[in-house]
Design an enzyme around this catalytic site. Structure first.
Site, short mmCIF file in Angstrom:
data_model
loop_
_atom_site.label_atom_id
_atom_site.label_comp_id
_atom_site.label_asym_id
_atom_site.label_seq_id
_atom_site.Cartn_x
_atom_site.Cartn_y
_atom_site.Cartn_z
N GLU A 17 47.27 19.66 -12.06
CA GLU A 17 46.81 20.87 -12.55
C GLU A 17 47.93 21.98 -12.57
O GLU A 17 48.30 22.14 -11.36
CB GLU A 17 45.38 21.35 -12.27
N HIS A 78 42.28 23.56 -20.35
CA HIS A 78 40.92 23.99 -19.99
C HIS A 78 40.60 24.96 -21.11
O HIS A 78 41.24 25.69 -21.68
CB HIS A 78 41.18 24.71 -18.64
N ALA A 124 28.46 25.02 -19.67
CA ALA A 124 29.55 24.29 -19.96
C ALA A 124 28.88 23.04 -21.12
O ALA A 124 29.44 22.78 -21.87
CB ALA A 124 30.18 23.56 -18.76
#
Length: 286
Positions: A17, A78, A124
């Site tokens: 990441e 993301h 989400a």
């Protein structure tokens, strides 16, 4: 390649990441970090996303495009939703489609008192449902081995997580943790709950005591006594803390791989020395 296909084809998927630097000149200089990361042959690199404002997601897209086009590594972007409405998510989805980016990590996003929340997406799972109808994306979700800070208990946590998967999440990436037993129990609970998608543990090597204390406060991860001793012993010695933190992370990763996890997701904090040290330590076993 979609993440769902990647996990079917390969065991021990390796991923990193990174985050877009705040300043434009730093974004141009991130090539040094990417060069080292991509030399380590990750299967994909995820790019984080800031809350509020088009400049945040523009930097995310720019960095993801660079990873895909210049380094030929699959990017995962993301995407948070708490502070965005459907029209803004539509715009973002269109940009991703135009750039040929298929993989999204769908997140609610952290609450920020300085950024107003909107009403279209509360969770989400709402974003996952919406994105599943918008394009040919492979959507991943986040999971918390020690429960999301907002969850009342593990039962509620499993219910919400199952909802993410039922909504269309094909892969789960875990928040950081420092005791592997939490992760093993979490995976077992997921399987009992009928959650069968790949679950990848997220590991963050500790190289900065203040940073890790802040992260733990935000995500709710606990510090095992052995780990607390390491931080307390070496927090005033940067070199010693780096070595001790890397050793602890390596011991976690080796144990996870020995227990046949689906992969390893490494939170690099844009520090290529961290990724290189980890990969050198596991190059013969992954």
């Amino acid at each position: 390649m979609k993440l769902s296909e990647m996990y079917k084809k390969k065991r021990n998927v390796l991923s990193f990441e990174v985050f877009p630097p705040k300043k434009d000149d730093e974004l141009r200089n991130i090539d040094k970090t990417l060069e080292i990361l991509c030399e380590l042959n990750p299967d994909y690199i995820s790019v984080t996303f800031g809350a509020g404002g088009s400049s945040n997601h523009n930097k995310t897209i720019c960095l993801a495009k660079k990873i895909k086009d210049e380094y030929h590594v699959e990017p995962v972007v993301h995407l948070t939703c708490l502070c965005y409405d459907k029209s803004e998510i539509d715009e973002f989805s269109k940009e991703l489609t135009n750039e040929g980016i298929q993989n999204i990590l769908a997140l609610r996003g952290d609450r920020n008192p300085n950024v107003p929340e909107k009403n279209d997406f509360a969770h989400a799972s709402d974003l996952i449902t919406y994105l599943s109808q918008k394009g040919d994306f492979c959507i991943s979700g986040a999971c918390y081995p020690e429960c999301h800070p907002d969850s009342l208990n593990r039962i509620e946590e499993m219910r919400h997580l199952r909802q993410k998967v039922d909504s269309g999440a094909k892969v789960l990436l875990s928040q950081l943790f420092f005791d592997n037993n939490y992760f093993y129990q979490f995976v077992e609970d997921c399987r009992i709950a009928g959650i069968e998608v790949p679950i990848t543990p997220g590991i963050m090597p500790v190289i900065n005591a203040k940073q890790i204390k802040r992260m733990v406060t935000m995500c709710g991860a606990s510090l095992p006594p052995r780990f607390e001793k390491i931080i307390h012993k070496f927090e005033d010695n940067k070199t010693a803390l780096f070595d001790a933190g890397m050793s602890y992370a390596l011991s976690q990763i080796i144990d996870l791989l020995a227990n046949d996890v689906d992969g390893i997701h490494l939170y690099t904090m844009n520090n290529p020395a961290v990724a290189r040290k980890i990969c050198e330590g596991i190059k013969n076993i992954i």
